[in-house]
Enzyme design. Sequence first.
Site, PDB file in Angstrom:
ATOM      1  N   TYR A 142      15.027  -9.470 -48.083  1.00 18.67           N
ATOM      2  CA  TYR A 142      15.596  -8.122 -48.125  1.00 18.67           C
ATOM      3  C   TYR A 142      14.548  -7.084 -48.528  1.00 18.67           C
ATOM      4  O   TYR A 142      14.621  -5.936 -48.107  1.00 18.67           O
ATOM      5  CB  TYR A 142      16.733  -8.048 -49.154  1.00 18.67           C
ATOM      6  N   LYS A 189      15.965 -23.966 -48.399  1.00 21.21           N
ATOM      7  CA  LYS A 189      15.570 -24.553 -47.112  1.00 21.21           C
ATOM      8  C   LYS A 189      14.152 -25.084 -47.315  1.00 21.21           C
ATOM      9  O   LYS A 189      13.198 -24.685 -46.644  1.00 21.21           O
ATOM     10  CB  LYS A 189      15.657 -23.454 -46.020  1.00 21.21           C
ATOM     11  N   ASP A 221      21.718 -25.172 -44.596  1.00 16.83           N
ATOM     12  CA  ASP A 221      22.567 -25.536 -43.449  1.00 16.83           C
ATOM     13  C   ASP A 221      23.613 -26.563 -43.866  1.00 16.83           C
ATOM     14  O   ASP A 221      24.801 -26.451 -43.549  1.00 16.83           O
ATOM     15  CB  ASP A 221      21.720 -26.020 -42.245  1.00 16.83           C
ATOM     16  N   ASP A 245      23.935 -14.164 -49.662  1.00 15.37           N
ATOM     17  CA  ASP A 245      24.749 -13.208 -48.910  1.00 15.37           C
ATOM     18  C   ASP A 245      25.650 -13.966 -47.928  1.00 15.37           C
ATOM     19  O   ASP A 245      26.859 -13.730 -47.854  1.00 15.37           O
ATOM     20  CB  ASP A 245      23.818 -12.248 -48.155  1.00 15.37           C
ATOM     21  N   ASP A 249      29.987 -14.924 -48.215  1.00 12.65           N
ATOM     22  CA  ASP A 249      31.009 -14.511 -47.238  1.00 12.65           C
ATOM     23  C   ASP A 249      31.754 -15.737 -46.719  1.00 12.65           C
ATOM     24  O   ASP A 249      32.979 -15.717 -46.564  1.00 12.65           O
ATOM     25  CB  ASP A 249      30.380 -13.785 -46.035  1.00 12.65           C
TER      26      ASP A 249
HETATM   27  C1  IPM Z   1      26.658  -7.619 -49.790  1.00 11.93           C
HETATM   28  C2  IPM Z   1      26.467  -6.789 -48.553  1.00 11.93           C
HETATM   29  C3  IPM Z   1      25.105  -6.096 -48.625  1.00 11.93           C
HETATM   30  C4  IPM Z   1      24.036  -7.179 -48.665  1.00 11.93           C
HETATM   31  C5  IPM Z   1      24.845  -5.104 -47.480  1.00 11.93           C
HETATM   32  C6  IPM Z   1      25.899  -4.042 -47.407  1.00 11.93           C
HETATM   33  C7  IPM Z   1      23.477  -4.494 -47.569  1.00 11.93           C
HETATM   34  O1  IPM Z   1      26.601  -7.585 -47.431  1.00 11.93           O
HETATM   35  O2  IPM Z   1      26.629  -7.054 -50.903  1.00 11.93           O
HETATM   36  O3  IPM Z   1      26.852  -8.824 -49.665  1.00 11.93           O
HETATM   37  O4  IPM Z   1      23.637  -7.695 -47.627  1.00 11.93           O
HETATM   38  O5  IPM Z   1      23.604  -7.505 -49.765  1.00 11.93           O
HETATM   39 MG    MG Z   2      27.224  -9.577 -47.814  1.00 13.15          MG
END
Ligand code: IPM
Ligand code: MG
Length: 371
Positions: A142, A189, A221, A245, A249
């Site tokens: 990032y 990884k 993975d 990240d 999710d």
């Molecule tokens: C998160 C979001 C952010 C990230 C984005 C909005 C930049 O997806 O906080 O998980 O990737 O960190």
């Molecule tokens: Mg995110």
Amino acid sequence: MKLEIAVLSGDGIGPEVTAQAIKALEAIMHRFDHTFTFKEALVGAIAIDKTGNPLPDETLELCANMDAVLFGAIGDPKYDNNPSASIRPEQGLLRLRKELGLYANIRPVKAYETLLDKSPLKREIIEGTDISIYRELTGGIYFGKKHLNEAGTVASDLCEYSQEEIERISHLAFKAAQKRRKKLTLVDKANVLESSRLWRKVVTEIAKDYKDINVDFLFVDNAAMQMILNPSQFDVILTENMFGDIISDEASVIGGSIGLLASASVGDTCCMFEPIHGSYPQATGKGIANPIAAILSAAMLLEHFDLMDEAQAIKDGVEKALELNITTPDLNNSNPLTTEKVGDFIYDYILNPEDSNMNFENIHVGQSTII
Ligand code: IPM
Ligand code: MG
């Protein structure tokens, strides 16, 4: 306790859900006799529209000087669909994390008993899941050097980590594991990436100071697969920025909705609390966004300041709302309630938790007056 809280509600559904989190904190303030003050500031697409900058200087200064930051969401389709935009809302959030030194992002993932049948995953797979993800937040791909050649045909993003960056979050993750089920999984990884090999080396070294913790290593993975096959095997997951990240999710599916997942971002001096979901622009202003992730982020704020009973009062309100199905359409398609009504219910429940009569549900959502 007196707490000064910066409120950065941002874009899309950010303001709607953050308003409910503030309401929950106000209920706590009344019930437990604290003084919380809130100061709002701009971030994200709305800040670009108003000032040309996704993180105006005043916002950064305010955040650095307050006790905590409550964050909503950022993002707008007009930027997502324009890869050549040089100013983007996300830059506001990333810079904020970096400037405030918020290197550890903590994302709890839990399968709520009352929602076990709402997850797309089978009940027997997710039952008992209780994970705390420690995602490194200010390093890695990032923030590494970015490059695009002049022709615009070759691009790169550098993933770089220093030993010190790995150490500081690892200590937090090991300490968290000590208070939980004493297991830590490093997701990396290391079969391919040099940076992952450094993570393994540093974590292996640190593990010697935490002999009570059972450490294991998983390639990302495989971790992605295990998260769906057998999520209850995990306790604390420690990982770098981008893997965290993605994995978080994915893990949000376990709870039944991404609208339930809260997070805390902490550093040595500042702290920020935000739902993990995005700005969900299609839902803006419709009252359909789930406020629970934002409300649980407020609970994490209280925990950070050691206000454990107060945090529990919010979590009890959330559990009650889930139990009574006082929820938004993501969890409830037969009789969904609005973002605000869910917030109202939790507010009332925090103030009157003992008020459990038969008509509780109706009374607390303001649909009936008395039984
Ligand atoms: C998160 C979001 C952010 C990230 C984005 C909005 C930049 O997806 O906080 O998980 O990737 O960190
Ligand atoms: Mg995110």
